[in-house]
Write a protein that holds these residues in place. Structure first.
Motif, PDB file in Angstrom:
ATOM      1  N   ILE A 210       0.861  -1.183   0.000  1.00 42.64           N
ATOM      2  CA  ILE A 210       0.000   0.000   0.000  1.00 42.64           C
ATOM      3  C   ILE A 210       0.895   1.230   0.000  1.00 42.64           C
ATOM      4  O   ILE A 210       2.064   1.161   0.396  1.00 42.64           O
ATOM      5  N   PRO A 211       0.379   2.390  -0.473  1.00 42.94           N
ATOM      6  CA  PRO A 211       1.198   3.617  -0.452  1.00 42.94           C
ATOM      7  C   PRO A 211       1.576   4.004   0.978  1.00 42.94           C
ATOM      8  O   PRO A 211       0.856   3.718   1.937  1.00 42.94           O
ATOM      9  N   ARG A 212       2.719   4.649   1.104  1.00 39.52           N
ATOM     10  CA  ARG A 212       3.123   5.166   2.414  1.00 39.52           C
ATOM     11  C   ARG A 212       2.136   6.237   2.873  1.00 39.52           C
ATOM     12  O   ARG A 212       1.787   7.121   2.094  1.00 39.52           O
ATOM     13  N   PRO A 213       1.713   6.189   4.131  1.00 47.98           N
ATOM     14  CA  PRO A 213       0.746   7.191   4.609  1.00 47.98           C
ATOM     15  C   PRO A 213       1.447   8.488   5.020  1.00 47.98           C
ATOM     16  O   PRO A 213       2.609   8.478   5.432  1.00 47.98           O
ATOM     17  N   HIS A 214       0.708   9.595   4.910  1.00 46.24           N
ATOM     18  CA  HIS A 214       1.236  10.896   5.336  1.00 46.24           C
ATOM     19  C   HIS A 214       0.114  11.649   6.049  1.00 46.24           C
ATOM     20  O   HIS A 214      -0.691  12.342   5.420  1.00 46.24           O
TER      21      HIS A 214
END
Length: 429
Positions: A210-214
Motif C-alpha cells: 500500500i502507499p506510504r501514509p502521510h
C-alpha cells in the motif's frame, strides 16, 4: 390345578429314585478376561524405560530428580509419569490456560475492533480538530496495522490534523500497554516521514503493498477516559481473528499479548479458576499470578497441563480448527520458539522458559500409541541442556512408536492465515 400337582409329585418321586437331573455346564469367558475390557498397563513398560533413561541422563548432568515433572498419556492411559500431580513452575505453559480462557470468552472467530473518530471539520485535506483512537483491546496491533489505517485516512481525504491525538483505552501498540506511549507510536506510524528504522523494515515486509501514509498531527498525544460527545466515526479497524492471534502469541510466546488477553478475560485468578473447572483438576494444581508465565509463582501440575489441552480440544470439537492450529507444530512453523528445536515432525508443542525452568508440552502423533499427550517440566539452571534433553526424549518416543498424523485420519480444514496490514479489515462507517 390337579394336573400341576400331579406333575410336581411325579418329578419329586423321580428325584428320589434316580437323584437330581444332571445339569450340563457351559464354558464361559469372564468379562475381565475379554480383550475388549483389558486396560493398557500403567505405566507402559516401553515408555517407562525411556523415561527412566531420560531421568538417569539428567541426573548424570547434575539435575535433581525431584525437580522434574513428566507425564506421557495416550487417551486416558498414563504411559509414564513422575511428579505428575505436583504443581511446578510452568513458565509459559501458563499461556495454555490463557488460550483456553480466551477461546471460552470470545471464540475463534472473534475480532477486536479499533475505531477512529474526528472532532472538527475537514477542509482541503486538513482536519481542523482532534483525531481520536478508541482502543478495543487488540493485543496484536503493530506497525503494519497502524500504517494501513494511515493510508485509509489519506484515501478519506485527511493528510494533516491541526489538533491533538486523543487515545481512549484499552489501546495497545507494538506490545506497549501504556496508552500515551501507544499513542505516540500510532502518531509515528501514520506519517511515513517520522518512521523509525523498525517501521520502515516492517513496511517493506508487508505482504500487501500500500502507499506510504502521510498524516501529520501538529498537536499532542492525550489520554482521555471518554471520547467527546460531538465526535464522528471515521473508520473501523478489525483485528485478525482470535485464532490467528493465539497462534502468533504461542509461536512467539509473547508475554504482553498473553497478559492483555488474560486481563481482558478477567485476570489471572479468573483464568486459573476457569482452566481448573474446564480441566476438572483441583484448583491448587493451577496457581497463576498472571497470564504470561513470567515468575516462578505460576505453578501448574503436569496432569493439569494435559487436562487443559484436552479441554481445549473438546471445546473445539465442533469447530473447523483444532488445538494444533493454535500452537506451533514442528516442521510446519519455523519461527519464534520453533527455532533451534529438534522435535519429531508434526509434534504440536508449547515451550516455557525462565532462568531456572524449562518446560515443554503438547501432542506427539505416533503410529503405535496414537496421539501421545506429553508434559516435561524441568528445574535447573542450564535451560539449553534441558531443552536438548527434552528433544532427545521426544525423538526416542517417536522412534519407538513410529511417526503419525496430528489429525489422526480425520478430515482437516486448512488453517487460514491472515496478514498484517490488510486494508480489507478497515471499513468506513
Amino acid at each position: 390345578m390337579y394336573g400341576i400337582v400331579s406333575v410336581l409329585s411325579t418329578l419329586s418321586l423321580l428325584s428320589v429314585l434316580f437323584g437330581p437331573p444332571e445339569i450340563k455346564t457351559v464354558q464361559t469367558l469372564s468379562w475381565q478376561e475379554a480383550k475388549i475390557f483389558q486396560l493398557p498397563k500403567e505405566p507402559n513398560p516401553e515408555a517407562e524405560e525411556i523415561l527412566q533413561q531420560y531421568l538417569r541422563d539428567l541426573a548424570s548432568k547434575g539435575f535433581s530428580p525431584q525437580g522434574q515433572g513428566v507425564l506421557l498419556q495416550a487417551e486416558m492411559t498414563k504411559l509414564a509419569f513422575r511428579n505428575d500431580k505436583v504443581p511446578l513452575s510452568a513458565a509459559s505453559l501458563t499461556k495454555i490456560a490463557t488460550t483456553l480462557a480466551a477461546v471460552d470468552k470470545w471464540g475463534l472467530d472473534h475480532r477486536f475492533q479499533t475505531r477512529i473518530y474526528r472532532v472538527g471539520e475537514i477542509r482541503n485535506g486538513t482536519l481542523y480538530g482532534d483525531l481520536i483512537v478508541e482502543g478495543g483491546g487488540n493485543p496484536f496491533f503493530v506497525w503494519e496495522e497502524a500504517i494501513a489505517i494511515g493510508e485509509f485516512l489519506n484515501r478519506s481525504g485527511i493528510k494533516a490534523v491541526q489538533g491533538n491525538l486523543q487515545i481512549t483505552a484499552p489501546f495497545y501498540m507494538n506490545y506497549k500497554t501504556q496508552p500515551e506511549i501507544a499513542g505516540q507510536l500510532f502518531q509515528q506510524a501514520i506519517d511515513a516521514e517520522s518512521w523509525p528504522e523498525v517501521a520502515k523494515k516492517q513496511y517493506e515486509k508487508m505482504a500487501i503493498k500500500i502507499p506510504r501514509p502521510h498524516v501529520k498531527i501538529s498537536g499532542k498525544v492525550l489520554v482521555s477516559a471518554t471520547q467527546p460527545i460531538d465526535s464522528q466515526l471515521l473508520l473501523r479497524h478489525q483485528s485478525m481473528t482470535l485464532a490467528n492471534i493465539l497462534k502468533q502469541m504461542n509461536i512467539y510466546s509473547n508475554n504482553v499479548m498473553a497478559e492483555v488477553l488474560a486481563q481482558s478475560a478477567g485476570g489471572a485468578q479468573a483464568v486459573a479458576q476457569l482452566a481448573a473447572n474446564a480441566a476438572n483438576v483441583p484448583k491448587d494444581e493451577i496457581q497463576l499470578i498472571n497470564g504470561s508465565g513470567l515468575g516462578t509463582a505460576n505453578r501448574i501440575s503436569p496432569r493439569a497441563v494435559i487436562a487443559m489441552l484436552a479441554a481445549l480440544e473438546r471445546q473445539l470439537a465442533d469447530q473447523p480448527l483444532g488445538v494444533a492450529d493454535l500452537f506451533p507444530v514442528a516442521g510446519r512453523d519455523r519461527q519464534g520458539t520453533t527455532i533451534g528445536r529438534k522435535l519429531p515432525p508434526n509434534t504440536m508443542f508449547k515451550t516455557g522458559t525462565l532462568r531456572a525452568v524449562s518446560a515443554l508440552a503438547g501432542i506427539l502423533p505416533t503410529q503405535k500409541q496414537g496421539l501421545v499427550w506429553f508434559v516435561v517440566i524441568n528445574e535447573g539452571s542450564d535451560v539449553y541442556e534441558l531443552r536438548a534433553q527434552q528433544d532427545i526424549l521426544l525423538r526416542k518416543l517417536g522412534q519407538a512408536w513410529g511417526s503419525g498424523s496430528l489429525n489422526n485420519g480425520k478430515p482437516q480444514t486448512p488453517h487460514k492465515s491472515e496478514v498484517l496490514g490488510d486494508p480489507k479489515r478497515i471499513s468506513a462507517p
